[in-house]
Design a protein around this motif. Structure first.
Motif, PDB file in Angstrom:
ATOM      1  N   MET A   1      -4.155  -6.078  -0.306  1.00 56.10           N
ATOM      2  CA  MET A   1      -3.549  -5.175  -0.325  1.00 56.10           C
ATOM      3  C   MET A   1      -1.939  -5.205  -0.149  1.00 56.10           C
ATOM      4  SD  MET A   1      -4.132  -1.991   0.635  1.00 56.10           S
ATOM      5  CE  MET A   1      -5.615  -1.693   1.896  1.00 56.10           C
ATOM      6  N   ILE A   2      -1.076  -4.404  -0.985  1.00 55.46           N
ATOM      7  CA  ILE A   2       0.236  -4.666  -1.202  1.00 55.46           C
ATOM      8  C   ILE A   2       1.144  -3.953   0.029  1.00 55.46           C
ATOM      9  CG2 ILE A   2       2.537  -4.568  -2.540  1.00 55.46           C
ATOM     10  CD1 ILE A   2       0.598  -4.694  -4.807  1.00 55.46           C
ATOM     11  N   VAL A   3       1.907  -4.601   0.891  1.00 55.11           N
ATOM     12  CA  VAL A   3       2.722  -3.818   1.738  1.00 55.11           C
ATOM     13  C   VAL A   3       4.283  -4.229   1.715  1.00 55.11           C
ATOM     14  CG1 VAL A   3       3.147  -3.374   4.027  1.00 55.11           C
ATOM     15  CG2 VAL A   3       1.001  -3.693   3.382  1.00 55.11           C
ATOM     16  N   VAL A   4       4.940  -3.341   1.504  1.00 56.97           N
ATOM     17  CA  VAL A   4       6.469  -3.384   1.229  1.00 56.97           C
ATOM     18  C   VAL A   4       7.275  -3.044   2.608  1.00 56.97           C
ATOM     19  CG1 VAL A   4       8.633  -2.825   0.133  1.00 56.97           C
ATOM     20  CG2 VAL A   4       6.394  -2.684  -1.156  1.00 56.97           C
ATOM     21  N   TRP A   5       7.671  -4.210   3.156  1.00 56.93           N
ATOM     22  CA  TRP A   5       8.260  -4.104   4.829  1.00 56.93           C
ATOM     23  C   TRP A   5       9.659  -3.633   4.442  1.00 56.93           C
ATOM     24  CZ3 TRP A   5       5.957  -5.828   8.774  1.00 56.93           C
ATOM     25  CH2 TRP A   5       6.290  -6.039   9.999  1.00 56.93           C
ATOM     26  N   PRO A   6       9.940  -2.440   5.543  1.00 59.96           N
ATOM     27  CA  PRO A   6      11.185  -1.628   5.464  1.00 59.96           C
ATOM     28  C   PRO A   6      12.505  -2.778   5.753  1.00 59.96           C
ATOM     29  CG  PRO A   6       9.622  -0.835   7.006  1.00 59.96           C
ATOM     30  CD  PRO A   6       9.209  -2.067   6.354  1.00 59.96           C
ATOM     31  N   HIS A   7      13.464  -2.411   5.307  1.00 57.05           N
ATOM     32  CA  HIS A   7      14.730  -3.176   5.499  1.00 57.05           C
ATOM     33  C   HIS A   7      16.016  -2.330   5.536  1.00 57.05           C
ATOM     34  CE1 HIS A   7      15.744  -2.576   1.123  1.00 57.05           C
ATOM     35  NE2 HIS A   7      14.444  -2.963   0.514  1.00 57.05           N
ATOM     36  N   VAL A   8      17.185  -2.889   5.566  1.00 55.07           N
ATOM     37  CA  VAL A   8      18.307  -2.078   6.039  1.00 55.07           C
ATOM     38  C   VAL A   8      18.795  -1.285   4.830  1.00 55.07           C
ATOM     39  CG1 VAL A   8      19.043  -3.794   7.726  1.00 55.07           C
ATOM     40  CG2 VAL A   8      19.747  -3.857   5.343  1.00 55.07           C
ATOM     41  N   HIS A   9      18.249  -1.643   3.644  1.00 53.23           N
ATOM     42  CA  HIS A   9      18.829  -0.825   2.301  1.00 53.23           C
ATOM     43  C   HIS A   9      17.897   0.394   1.958  1.00 53.23           C
ATOM     44  CE1 HIS A   9      21.971  -3.822   2.098  1.00 53.23           C
ATOM     45  NE2 HIS A   9      21.107  -4.567   1.843  1.00 53.23           N
ATOM     46  N   THR A  10      16.976   0.519   2.827  1.00 53.29           N
ATOM     47  CA  THR A  10      16.047   1.643   2.636  1.00 53.29           C
ATOM     48  C   THR A  10      16.358   2.708   3.411  1.00 53.29           C
ATOM     49  OG1 THR A  10      14.439   1.043   4.454  1.00 53.29           O
ATOM     50  CG2 THR A  10      14.166   0.154   2.223  1.00 53.29           C
ATOM     51  N   ASP A  11      15.743   4.146   3.265  1.00 47.75           N
ATOM     52  CA  ASP A  11      16.062   5.070   4.175  1.00 47.75           C
ATOM     53  C   ASP A  11      15.564   5.006   5.639  1.00 47.75           C
ATOM     54  OD1 ASP A  11      17.412   6.241   2.161  1.00 47.75           O
ATOM     55  OD2 ASP A  11      15.582   7.482   1.553  1.00 47.75           O
ATOM     56  N   MET A  38       2.823  -9.305   1.232  1.00 50.80           N
ATOM     57  CA  MET A  38       3.800  -8.869   1.529  1.00 50.80           C
ATOM     58  C   MET A  38       5.146  -8.693   0.954  1.00 50.80           C
ATOM     59  SD  MET A  38       5.170  -7.266   4.291  1.00 50.80           S
ATOM     60  CE  MET A  38       3.880  -7.429   5.522  1.00 50.80           C
ATOM     61  N   VAL A  39       5.894  -7.839   0.422  1.00 53.30           N
ATOM     62  CA  VAL A  39       6.966  -7.664  -0.142  1.00 53.30           C
ATOM     63  C   VAL A  39       8.263  -7.615   0.623  1.00 53.30           C
ATOM     64  CG1 VAL A  39       8.287  -6.748  -2.058  1.00 53.30           C
ATOM     65  CG2 VAL A  39       5.618  -6.667  -2.171  1.00 53.30           C
ATOM     66  N   ALA A  40       9.184  -8.734   0.397  1.00 51.39           N
ATOM     67  CA  ALA A  40      10.131  -8.643   1.447  1.00 51.39           C
ATOM     68  C   ALA A  40      11.540  -8.658   0.467  1.00 51.39           C
ATOM     69  CB  ALA A  40      10.460  -9.993   2.097  1.00 51.39           C
ATOM     70  N   LEU A  41      12.669  -8.196   1.019  1.00 47.10           N
ATOM     71  CA  LEU A  41      13.785  -8.033   0.052  1.00 47.10           C
ATOM     72  C   LEU A  41      14.441  -9.272  -0.293  1.00 47.10           C
ATOM     73  CD1 LEU A  41      16.180  -6.142  -0.581  1.00 47.10           C
ATOM     74  CD2 LEU A  41      17.488  -6.686   1.568  1.00 47.10           C
ATOM     75  N   ASP A  42      14.301 -10.251   0.304  1.00 49.32           N
ATOM     76  CA  ASP A  42      14.746 -11.781  -0.070  1.00 49.32           C
ATOM     77  C   ASP A  42      14.067 -12.544   0.781  1.00 49.32           C
ATOM     78  OD1 ASP A  42      16.418 -11.661   2.307  1.00 49.32           O
ATOM     79  OD2 ASP A  42      18.157 -10.867   1.057  1.00 49.32           O
ATOM     80  N   ASP A  43      14.625 -13.918   0.704  1.00 42.24           N
ATOM     81  CA  ASP A  43      14.047 -15.061   1.613  1.00 42.24           C
ATOM     82  C   ASP A  43      14.474 -14.939   3.034  1.00 42.24           C
ATOM     83  OD1 ASP A  43      12.662 -16.282  -0.648  1.00 42.24           O
ATOM     84  OD2 ASP A  43      14.447 -17.504  -0.936  1.00 42.24           O
ATOM     85  N   GLY A  44      15.577 -14.497   3.280  1.00 46.93           N
ATOM     86  CA  GLY A  44      16.062 -14.052   4.551  1.00 46.93           C
ATOM     87  C   GLY A  44      15.251 -13.148   5.275  1.00 46.93           C
ATOM     88  N   HIS A  45      14.913 -12.398   4.534  1.00 45.58           N
ATOM     89  CA  HIS A  45      13.974 -11.149   5.156  1.00 45.58           C
ATOM     90  C   HIS A  45      12.647 -11.501   5.467  1.00 45.58           C
ATOM     91  CE1 HIS A  45      12.207  -6.772   4.618  1.00 45.58           C
ATOM     92  NE2 HIS A  45      12.825  -6.812   5.733  1.00 45.58           N
ATOM     93  N   VAL A  46      12.124 -12.424   4.529  1.00 46.68           N
ATOM     94  CA  VAL A  46      10.742 -13.036   4.706  1.00 46.68           C
ATOM     95  C   VAL A  46      10.772 -13.870   6.107  1.00 46.68           C
ATOM     96  CG1 VAL A  46       9.288 -14.905   4.144  1.00 46.68           C
ATOM     97  CG2 VAL A  46      10.159 -13.556   2.348  1.00 46.68           C
ATOM     98  N   TRP A  74       7.460   3.059  -0.229  1.00 45.75           N
ATOM     99  CA  TRP A  74       6.358   3.712  -0.591  1.00 45.75           C
ATOM    100  C   TRP A  74       5.520   3.177  -1.719  1.00 45.75           C
ATOM    101  CZ3 TRP A  74       5.395   5.882   3.656  1.00 45.75           C
ATOM    102  CH2 TRP A  74       6.273   6.726   4.476  1.00 45.75           C
ATOM    103  N   VAL A  75       4.733   1.935  -1.596  1.00 42.00           N
ATOM    104  CA  VAL A  75       4.342   1.232  -2.864  1.00 42.00           C
ATOM    105  C   VAL A  75       3.267   1.950  -3.391  1.00 42.00           C
ATOM    106  CG1 VAL A  75       2.944  -0.257  -1.243  1.00 42.00           C
ATOM    107  CG2 VAL A  75       3.764  -1.109  -3.421  1.00 42.00           C
ATOM    108  N   ARG A  76       2.538   2.804  -2.689  1.00 42.96           N
ATOM    109  CA  ARG A  76       1.593   3.521  -3.590  1.00 42.96           C
ATOM    110  C   ARG A  76       1.979   4.215  -4.857  1.00 42.96           C
ATOM    111  NH1 ARG A  76      -3.816   3.725  -3.054  1.00 42.96           N
ATOM    112  NH2 ARG A  76      -3.417   2.938  -0.955  1.00 42.96           N
ATOM    113  N   ASP A  77       3.162   4.955  -4.672  1.00 46.30           N
ATOM    114  CA  ASP A  77       3.813   5.484  -5.693  1.00 46.30           C
ATOM    115  C   ASP A  77       4.447   4.991  -6.856  1.00 46.30           C
ATOM    116  OD1 ASP A  77       2.800   7.918  -4.639  1.00 46.30           O
ATOM    117  OD2 ASP A  77       4.523   8.423  -3.634  1.00 46.30           O
ATOM    118  N   TYR A  78       4.754   3.515  -6.469  1.00 46.58           N
ATOM    119  CA  TYR A  78       5.300   2.774  -7.816  1.00 46.58           C
ATOM    120  C   TYR A  78       4.764   1.672  -8.089  1.00 46.58           C
ATOM    121  CZ  TYR A  78       7.926   0.415  -3.936  1.00 46.58           C
ATOM    122  OH  TYR A  78       8.401  -0.423  -2.831  1.00 46.58           O
ATOM    123  N   GLY A  79       3.488   1.051  -6.934  1.00 42.14           N
ATOM    124  CA  GLY A  79       2.977  -0.360  -7.228  1.00 42.14           C
ATOM    125  C   GLY A  79       2.012  -0.006  -8.531  1.00 42.14           C
TER     126      GLY A  79
END
Length: 329
Positions: A1-11, A38-46, A74-79
């Protein structure tokens, strides 16, 4: 299952702590039964995500971290949309344009799949498809029957130019479906997807569809869901009356800054052995959980508080995207 973790550059930036708490629960339950990409913004976000998981006692042994910059979660819509036609497996990369709305940035999300295949070893061919099509508008059962909303293809300049006969033939080729059941002009108040099917109706078995209803005549969704019910009854007749329709009542209207949000229970997420169901501190929560338990008797039903998640107009189903068994080494 793919999950994209929220980060400061998202809404999510203004409610990051609260939405991360929701994603922690999402990962806690999914990770007990299957692997998570788990998809993170970068290594620091990991590193940040690992710290949050550890602090919440969420086991990360089943989690593989991948750094890919995204605009949204919302990875369902672009994954990737994974399909299997006979012995042939394909990863379909449809175009994504932020649901056709100018206020959303989407270039990173639209490039997501091309980067993902560089991080994972897929046992499937990659195919870019020149068509805007979000998987939140794909609901398909084990018989290859597809539920889909026409309204999502009529955004902007496409309002009156879509040839649905031609589009239907293309969808059958892309997804290998045997039948397409269209709903049209049905959209919950506050929905910015123009009527994704996952906000409206879901297959719970090959011949069972759960769908949203509103018994509140003061809710704008009352008329909308009545129109949906009529269309689903027509679909049932089209199928030879083999489909059972199960109504899921909507929660009482949820508002943010005076705007009604598209809160719906059909945004449940099916994972291995479990079904995650959104709840909203609403009087209908317990009733819906019981209904879903009856619809999925062999799965554990888990409620996930979703009042923060709905603030960005989505739900649990939007927040994850499955990769079927056999598509990754």
């Amino acid at each position: 299952m793919i999950v994209v973790w929220p980060h400061v550059h998202t809404d999510w930036a203004s409610v990051l702590d609260r939405i991360e708490a929701t994603y922690l629960e999402l990962c806690r339950h999914i990770g007990r039964h299957q692997d998570i990409i788990m998809v993170a913004l970068d290594d620091g976000h990991v590193l940040h995500i690992r710290q949050r998981l550890d602090a919440a006692s969420v086991n990360d042994q089943n989690i593989r971290f991948i750094p890919i910059a995204t605009n949204d979660t919302w990875v369902r819509d672009y994954g990737p949309v994974c399909t299997r036609l006979g012995d042939s497996k394909a990863l379909l990369d449809f175009e994504f344009n932020g649901w056709g709305l100018q206020q959303y940035r989407y270039s990173l999300d639209n490039a997501f799949n091309a980067q993902l295949i560089g991080h994972l070893n897929f046992k499937a061919s990659y195919r870019a498809v020149d068509q805007v099509f979000e998987a939140g508008n794909i609901e398909i059962n084990g018989n290859g029957e597809l539920l889909c909303s026409k309204s999502c293809f009529r955004r902007g300049n496409c309002a009156s130019t879509v040839d649905f006969s031609r589009l239907g033939k293309q969808i059958r080729l892309w997804l290998g479906c045997s039948e397409i059941y269209w709903v049209d002009d049905v959209r919950l108040a506050g929905d910015d997807t123009c009527g994704h099917i996952d906000t409206l109706a879901r297959f719970c078995a090959n011949e069972v569809i759960a769908h949203t209803v509103s018994g509140n005549r003061n809710d704008p969704n009352h008329e909308t869901t009545a129109r949906l019910a009529m269309q689903l009854k027509a679909i049932r007749q089209q199928s030879g009356n083999s489909i059972e329709l199960v109504p899921l009542p909507l929660p009482d209207p949820v508002f943010m800054s005076g705007q009604q949000l598209p809160a719906t229970y059909t945004h449940f997420l099916i994972a291995n052995n479990i079904v995650l169901v959104p709840v909203f501190h609403d009087k209908q929560d317990s009733h819906v959980l019981k209904l879903v338990d009856e619809l999925f008797p062999e799965r554990e039903i888990i409620d996930i508080e979703s009042n923060t998640l709905i603030q960005q107009y989505g739900g649990l189903h939007c927040a994850a995207m499955q990769i079927p068994e056999g598509f990754l080494t």
